[in-house]
Write an enzyme that holds these catalytic residues in place. Structure first.
Site, PDB file in Angstrom:
ATOM      1  CG  ASP A 269      13.231  -2.443  -6.022  1.00  0.00           C
ATOM      2  OD1 ASP A 269      13.247  -2.018  -7.175  1.00  0.00           O
ATOM      3  OD2 ASP A 269      13.939  -3.400  -5.619  1.00  0.00           O
ATOM      4  CB  SER A 270      12.650   2.156  -9.610  1.00  0.00           C
ATOM      5  OG  SER A 270      11.142   2.153  -9.559  1.00  0.00           O
TER       6      SER A 270
ATOM      7  CG  ASP B 160       9.630  -4.097  -6.207  1.00  0.00           C
ATOM      8  OD1 ASP B 160       9.522  -5.057  -6.598  1.00  0.00           O
ATOM      9  OD2 ASP B 160      10.022  -2.988  -6.972  1.00  0.00           O
TER      10      ASP B 160
ATOM     11  CE  LYS C 222       8.082  -5.375  -9.389  1.00  0.00           C
ATOM     12  NZ  LYS C 222       9.474  -5.427  -9.238  1.00  0.00           N
TER      13      LYS C 222
ATOM     14  CD  GLU D  86      14.463  -7.330  -8.566  1.00  0.00           C
ATOM     15  OE1 GLU D  86      15.566  -8.025  -8.632  1.00  0.00           O
ATOM     16  OE2 GLU D  86      14.072  -6.181  -8.649  1.00  0.00           O
TER      17      GLU D  86
ATOM     18  CD  GLU E 215      13.693  -4.560 -15.426  1.00  0.00           C
ATOM     19  OE1 GLU E 215      13.137  -4.770 -14.390  1.00  0.00           O
ATOM     20  OE2 GLU E 215      14.313  -3.362 -15.772  1.00  0.00           O
TER      21      GLU E 215
HETATM   22  O1  KIV Z   1      11.124  -1.121  -9.264  1.00  0.00           O
HETATM   23  C1  KIV Z   1      10.799  -1.035 -10.371  1.00  0.00           C
HETATM   24  O2  KIV Z   1      10.228  -0.142 -10.863  1.00  0.00           O
HETATM   25  C2  KIV Z   1      10.279  -2.059 -11.005  1.00  0.00           C
HETATM   26  C3  KIV Z   1       9.891  -1.908 -12.366  1.00  0.00           C
HETATM   27  C4  KIV Z   1      10.965  -1.554 -13.231  1.00  0.00           C
HETATM   28  C5  KIV Z   1       9.166  -3.379 -13.065  1.00  0.00           C
HETATM   29  O3  KIV Z   1      10.602  -3.184 -10.694  1.00  0.00           O
END
Ligand code: KIV
Length: 271
Positions: free
Chosen positions: A51-52, A90, A120, A122, A189
């Site tokens: 989600d980056s 994510d 993924k 969090e 992280e």
């Molecule tokens: O969204 C992302 O890129 C991440 C990584 C930094 C692990 O969660």
């Protein structure tokens, strides 16, 4: 198409084997077809559609604004490119917090609409009900502990997490819960290297570090950061493997000059 041909070369099972034999896992993010094609062909083990994307693709300050539909768009583009790596997507902010039925529905949408391999999420104990519900539907999960960017407004800072004993113990407890529940991996992280190494030793699931030291089972970086596309982001953990910002700026400036000076296109570049 046979079942075998729809399963990519890297599986969640293979990552566990890699941990057991001490082979490090290399993971990078990708958000589009062309980048994912390069990253996959280079031999990466895991591609994270993170989600980056909210930051590096859409220009938002935090990861909070990105939607499930946007994540699905990015993930579909990546999956079309990938033949070898495991593709993890994510679940974005708002697509799983607080309600395990919503979490399951979001995870099912990702798996059905993108054909990725895993999701993924969090968090630790507070999302365990969702983790169990998603896992019981047969969807592999990668956890994410430490600095969890979707909680940035709670933390108020992107500083290193779990330096104090109470937070470190909570992280250890959460890592055990996620691993015992059956998560196939956990991103750690921005936490102290010593804590990450301790977690890595104590749990069965492979740990993937970002700013968590060399004791993790693998490492992940955001592709735009490691390629030097972003100039303004330089945390200590980031190693830059290229300076694409400078290269791309030079190429674009040269193109502008060539067009303005009627150098491009030349005779060989026209019909
Ligand atoms: O969204 C992302 O890129 C991440 C990584 C930094 C692990 O969660």
């Amino acid at each position: 198409m046979s079942v075998e041909s729809t399963v990519r070369a890297v599986t969640t099972y293979r990552l566990t084997e890699m941990k057991q034999r001490g082979e490090k896992i290399a993971m990078l993010t990708s958000y589009d077809y062309s980048m994912a094609k390069i990253v996959d062909a280079a031999g990466i083990d895991v591609i994270l559609v993170g989600d980056s994307a909210a930051n590096v693709m859409a220009g938002y300050e935090t990861t909070l604004p990105i939607t499930l539909d946007m994540m699905i768009y990015h993930a579909r583009s990546v999956v079309r490119a990938v033949e070898h790596a495991l593709v993890v997507v994510d679940l974005p902010f708002g697509a799983y917090q607080g309600n395990s039925k919503v979490a399951l529905d979001s995870a099912i949408r990702i798996m059905k609409e993108t054909e990725a391999d895993a999701i993924k999420i969090e968090g630790g104990e507070e999302i365990l009900e969702s983790v169990n519900r998603i896992l019981s539907a047969g969807i592999p999960i990668m956890g994410h502990l430490g600095l969890t960017p979707q909680s940035i407004h709670k933390f108020g800072t992107y500083a290193v997490r779990a330096k104090e004993e109470a937070e470190a113990e909570k992280l250890m407890h959460d890592a055990r819960l996620l691993s015992d529940a059956g998560c196939f991996g956990i991103v750690l992280e921005k936490i102290p290297a010593e804590l990450a190494a301790r977690v890595t030793k104590e749990i069965a699931a492979p740990t993937i570090g970002i700013g968590a030291g060399g004791g993790c089972d693998g490492q992940v970086l955001v592709i735009h950061d490691m390629l030097g596309i972003n100039k303004g982001f330089s945390p200590r953990f980031l190693r830059r493997y290229a300076d694409l910002h400078t290269m791309m700026t030079g190429a674009v400036e040269q193109y502008i000059k060539d067009v303005k000076e009627c150098d491009f296109p030349n005779e060989k570049e026209q019909y």
